[in-house]
Design a protein around this motif. Sequence first.
Motif, PDB file in Angstrom:
ATOM      1  N   ARG A  36      30.492  52.913  18.021  1.00 20.39           N
ATOM      2  CA  ARG A  36      30.376  51.535  17.514  1.00 20.39           C
ATOM      3  C   ARG A  36      30.118  50.557  18.662  1.00 20.39           C
ATOM      4  O   ARG A  36      29.357  49.601  18.511  1.00 20.39           O
ATOM      5  CB  ARG A  36      31.630  51.141  16.740  1.00 20.39           C
ATOM      6  CG  ARG A  36      31.644  51.665  15.330  1.00 20.39           C
ATOM      7  CD  ARG A  36      32.683  50.987  14.452  1.00 20.39           C
ATOM      8  NE  ARG A  36      34.035  51.057  14.992  1.00 20.39           N
ATOM      9  CZ  ARG A  36      34.893  52.029  14.754  1.00 20.39           C
ATOM     10  NH1 ARG A  36      34.538  53.042  13.996  1.00 20.39           N
ATOM     11  NH2 ARG A  36      36.100  52.005  15.269  1.00 20.39           N
ATOM     12  N   ALA A  37      30.741  50.782  19.800  1.00 25.76           N
ATOM     13  CA  ALA A  37      30.506  49.920  20.959  1.00 25.76           C
ATOM     14  C   ALA A  37      29.063  50.048  21.431  1.00 25.76           C
ATOM     15  O   ALA A  37      28.435  49.052  21.810  1.00 25.76           O
ATOM     16  CB  ALA A  37      31.473  50.273  22.086  1.00 25.76           C
ATOM     17  N   SER A  40      26.690  48.235  19.030  1.00 29.07           N
ATOM     18  CA  SER A  40      26.781  46.769  19.108  1.00 29.07           C
ATOM     19  C   SER A  40      25.818  46.188  20.135  1.00 29.07           C
ATOM     20  O   SER A  40      25.616  44.973  20.166  1.00 29.07           O
ATOM     21  CB  SER A  40      28.212  46.329  19.419  1.00 29.07           C
ATOM     22  OG  SER A  40      28.556  46.668  20.751  1.00 29.07           O
ATOM     23  N   GLU A  41      25.199  47.030  20.952  1.00 26.23           N
ATOM     24  CA  GLU A  41      24.191  46.536  21.887  1.00 26.23           C
ATOM     25  C   GLU A  41      22.930  46.075  21.154  1.00 26.23           C
ATOM     26  O   GLU A  41      22.238  45.170  21.607  1.00 26.23           O
ATOM     27  CB  GLU A  41      23.833  47.627  22.907  1.00 26.23           C
ATOM     28  CG  GLU A  41      22.889  47.152  23.992  1.00 26.23           C
ATOM     29  CD  GLU A  41      22.603  48.220  25.017  1.00 26.23           C
ATOM     30  OE1 GLU A  41      22.960  48.002  26.193  1.00 26.23           O
ATOM     31  OE2 GLU A  41      22.034  49.266  24.651  1.00 26.23           O
ATOM     32  N   THR A  44      22.930  42.356  20.130  1.00 25.74           N
ATOM     33  CA  THR A  44      22.844  41.545  21.347  1.00 25.74           C
ATOM     34  C   THR A  44      21.411  41.474  21.843  1.00 25.74           C
ATOM     35  O   THR A  44      20.904  40.389  22.149  1.00 25.74           O
ATOM     36  CB  THR A  44      23.760  42.134  22.444  1.00 25.74           C
ATOM     37  OG1 THR A  44      25.094  42.200  21.937  1.00 25.74           O
ATOM     38  CG2 THR A  44      23.722  41.297  23.690  1.00 25.74           C
ATOM     39  N   ARG A 137      28.007  50.857  12.318  1.00 28.71           N
ATOM     40  CA  ARG A 137      27.412  49.520  12.428  1.00 28.71           C
ATOM     41  C   ARG A 137      28.487  48.467  12.697  1.00 28.71           C
ATOM     42  O   ARG A 137      29.644  48.644  12.339  1.00 28.71           O
ATOM     43  CB  ARG A 137      26.683  49.164  11.140  1.00 28.71           C
ATOM     44  CG  ARG A 137      25.497  50.047  10.881  1.00 28.71           C
ATOM     45  CD  ARG A 137      24.798  49.630   9.617  1.00 28.71           C
ATOM     46  NE  ARG A 137      23.835  50.652   9.235  1.00 28.71           N
ATOM     47  CZ  ARG A 137      23.358  50.801   8.012  1.00 28.71           C
ATOM     48  NH1 ARG A 137      23.733  49.982   7.074  1.00 28.71           N
ATOM     49  NH2 ARG A 137      22.509  51.759   7.762  1.00 28.71           N
ATOM     50  N   PRO A 138      28.083  47.346  13.311  1.00 27.76           N
ATOM     51  CA  PRO A 138      29.045  46.241  13.503  1.00 27.76           C
ATOM     52  C   PRO A 138      29.578  45.782  12.149  1.00 27.76           C
ATOM     53  O   PRO A 138      28.933  45.948  11.119  1.00 27.76           O
ATOM     54  CB  PRO A 138      28.197  45.147  14.161  1.00 27.76           C
ATOM     55  CG  PRO A 138      27.054  45.866  14.780  1.00 27.76           C
ATOM     56  CD  PRO A 138      26.785  47.054  13.916  1.00 27.76           C
TER      57      PRO A 138
END
Length: 143
Positions: A36-37, A40-41, A44, A137-138
């Motif tokens: 998940r981390a 999250s890119e 961004t 996903r976020p």
Amino acid sequence: MKKTQGFTLIELMIVVAIIAILAAIALPAYQDYTIRAQVSECPTLAAGAKTAVAETFQNTGTFPTSNTEAGMAAATEIVGNYVTQVEVSGAGVITCTFGNDANTLIAGQNMTLTPDGTTNVGSITWQCGGSIDAKYRPSSCRP
């Protein structure tokens, strides 16, 4: 009379079994967290693309169909540690493709951000999709 001290073999085996059970639960949860981390890119890196797509839509009334039409760098030039490219395609859809140092469970997969300019006049809402499993996903992109 001699007094013995220490743990018995059974007590030590119970402690090892408890640690093994905790590790079996914690490792998959940690793997999901790291994926998940990494995912999250995408939002961004796609933030600039979202702005470019929105500006093109506001100026022309239609969504761009390529990075060039949106006034952005080439897709392969927008990269991160886990994202190999950010591409704008037909109807302003932004696609992040995962690779580089990404976890093998998401490498080669993509996440899409699809614009919808018809629901609210003057604003665009974004819908998430793609081949990435929804659990990675976020939170703003989960159903």
